[in-house]
Design an enzyme around this catalytic site. Structure first.
Site, short mmCIF file in Angstrom:
data_model
loop_
_atom_site.label_atom_id
_atom_site.label_comp_id
_atom_site.label_asym_id
_atom_site.label_seq_id
_atom_site.Cartn_x
_atom_site.Cartn_y
_atom_site.Cartn_z
N ASP A 116 0.01 -7.57 0.88
CA ASP A 116 0.36 -6.01 1.19
C ASP A 116 1.84 -6.16 0.97
OD1 ASP A 116 0.76 -3.70 1.70
OD2 ASP A 116 -0.07 -3.72 3.77
N SER A 133 2.40 -4.10 7.88
CA SER A 133 1.12 -3.83 7.01
C SER A 133 0.23 -2.80 7.68
CB SER A 133 0.52 -5.13 6.83
OG SER A 133 -0.61 -4.92 6.08
N GLY A 186 3.21 5.66 8.99
CA GLY A 186 4.93 5.73 8.55
C GLY A 186 5.68 4.58 8.81
N SER A 235 4.68 1.70 8.12
CA SER A 235 4.51 0.64 7.28
C SER A 235 5.63 0.35 6.39
CB SER A 235 3.39 1.33 6.17
OG SER A 235 2.07 1.05 6.93
N HIS A 266 0.73 -1.20 -0.10
CA HIS A 266 -0.08 0.08 -0.07
C HIS A 266 0.73 1.54 -0.08
CE1 HIS A 266 0.47 -0.59 4.33
NE2 HIS A 266 0.65 0.84 4.38
#
Length: 391
Positions: A264, A360, A343, A345, A236
């Site tokens: 993801d 994720s 952030g 992620s 993402h």
């Protein structure tokens, strides 16, 4: 930081289940189980001080207990893999338990459980095999592929409870979804939950990297493909063709592949002058060297590195969880007690020196606490034909 032209990792029982006790004269006629329990431990690497400190802080361990736990978990991972092969359709999963990270084996076969305990292991006899529970989870995944279910944010196989847990914010709507899926309800337990998982990418942001000069995420693990360096991160965070830049504004490269929802994960190919370093930023002025990607056991410790909240640790709660974000369902995630914030992620999840996956999403934060899900790294490597940078 990434401005020195090196990809340093930035963020780089069921009720009624019985515990088997050794029985007098119990047969120990399965040599494959005995051999699995005798699996030699891998030679442990010295744990970096920052990792040990984070384990002490987040899990309440003494320095020696933290080091011992890492060693025990490393051996448990090898034994678990060998036992899964030996037990076959009698396998019902395993987890580590207690401060010494003792491996507990679940099986549908009482004779196999007696063999485990006769050779000094811990075993419990359960009703359902892991294959049956995974089948039920897959049925829910298939039902959600057409449309993410309302008010049902998460499901996963809970090997310790020998059931599939389905979280629900609305019992009636979740019940309708379960009927639609056709899942065997004897394999499912519904739990009330108001948590709303969300992906952790945001206009905030391992080492950080920026996507198209807008959003910020965290590098997962440096990799190579045919000799070209790059890194994996969350799907993402960016789309194929999106640009990735370092904190100092220098170009890293472009997204070559990206999947979200469904999975993801993504990978970015780096341009000339970059090298894939087998390291994870420990946010204490150093780095953890990655030496492999052996999967951690349920109950085992795991730490996360991310550009918003730095370095935090917790434990693995379940494998193969399905998380229903607003954008759609994501399958095959690992649920943890580690906190994270937007952030973080894409950042690294690591156990000892073994890469686990990329961040994720989750719920909560690192002030009030929460839980975070990661996409396991091995499927990412296989999907894109990547080689993990190790040292």
């Amino acid at each position: 930081m990434l401005r020195i032209r090196a990809l340093a990792v930035a963020a780089a029982l069921a009720s009624g289940a019985l515990t088997a006790a050794p029985a007098v004269g119990a047969p120990t006629d399965d040599p494959s189980i005995a051999a699995a329990l005798a699996t030699a431990p891998a030679r442990p690497a010295a744990a970096p001080p920052a990792l040990l400190h984070a384990l002490q802080r987040d899990l309440g361990l003494s320095p020696q207990a933290a080091a011992d736990r890492l060693a025990h978990e490393g051996r448990a991972a090898g034994v678990r893999t060998a036992l899964a092969r030996a037990l076959g359709d009698r396998w019902a999963g395993a987890w580590v338990d207690g401060p010494d990270a003792t491996l507990v084996v679940a099986t549908t076969d009482a004779s196999a459980a007696r063999t485990v305990t006769a050779h000094g292991g811990r075993a419990t006899v359960v009703r359902h095999s892991l294959a049956a529970l995974d089948g039920a989870r897959s049925a829910l995944d298939r039902a959600s592929s057409a449309a993410a279910p309302d008010a049902t944010p998460l499901w996963y196989v809970d090997v310790r409870a020998n059931t599939v847990v389905v979280r629900s914010a609305d019992a009636a709507r979740t019940d309708a979804f379960l009927r639609q899926s056709g899942v065997d309800r004897t394999l499912v337990r519904v739990e009330r939950s108001t948590a709303a998982p969300r992906p952790l990418a945001d206009l905030r942001g391992g080492d950080a990297y920026y996507i198209d000069n807008a959003a910020r995420c965290s590098i997962g693990f440096p990799v190579t493909q045919g000799g070209q360096p790059g890194f994996v991160s969350a799907g993402h965070c960016g789309q194929p063709g999106s640009n990735a830049t370092a904190a100092d504004g220098s170009s890293i490269g472009t997204f070559q592949g990206s999947t979200f929802p469904g999975n993801d994960y993504s990978w970015v190919a780096a341009g000339p002058g970059w090298s894939a370093q087998p390291q994870v930023n420990d946010y204490a002025g150093g780095a953890v060297t990655v030496s492999g990607s052996a999967e951690q056991s349920v109950g085992g410790s795991v730490c996360r590195s991310g550009s918003t909240t730095g370095w935090h640790c917790g434990t693995v709660q379940e494998l193969n969880a399905t998380v229903n974000y607003q954008e759609g369902s994501v399958y095959g995630l690992t649920r943890t007690t580690v906190c994270a914030e937007p952030g973080d992620s894409g950042g690294s999840f690591i156990s000892g020196n073994q890469a686990q996956g990329v961040t994720s999403g989750g719920s909560g934060d690192c002030t009030s606490g929460g839980e975070t899900y990661f996409q396991p790294v091995n499927p990412i490597l296989g999907t894109y034909g990547l080689t993990l940078a190790t040292g």
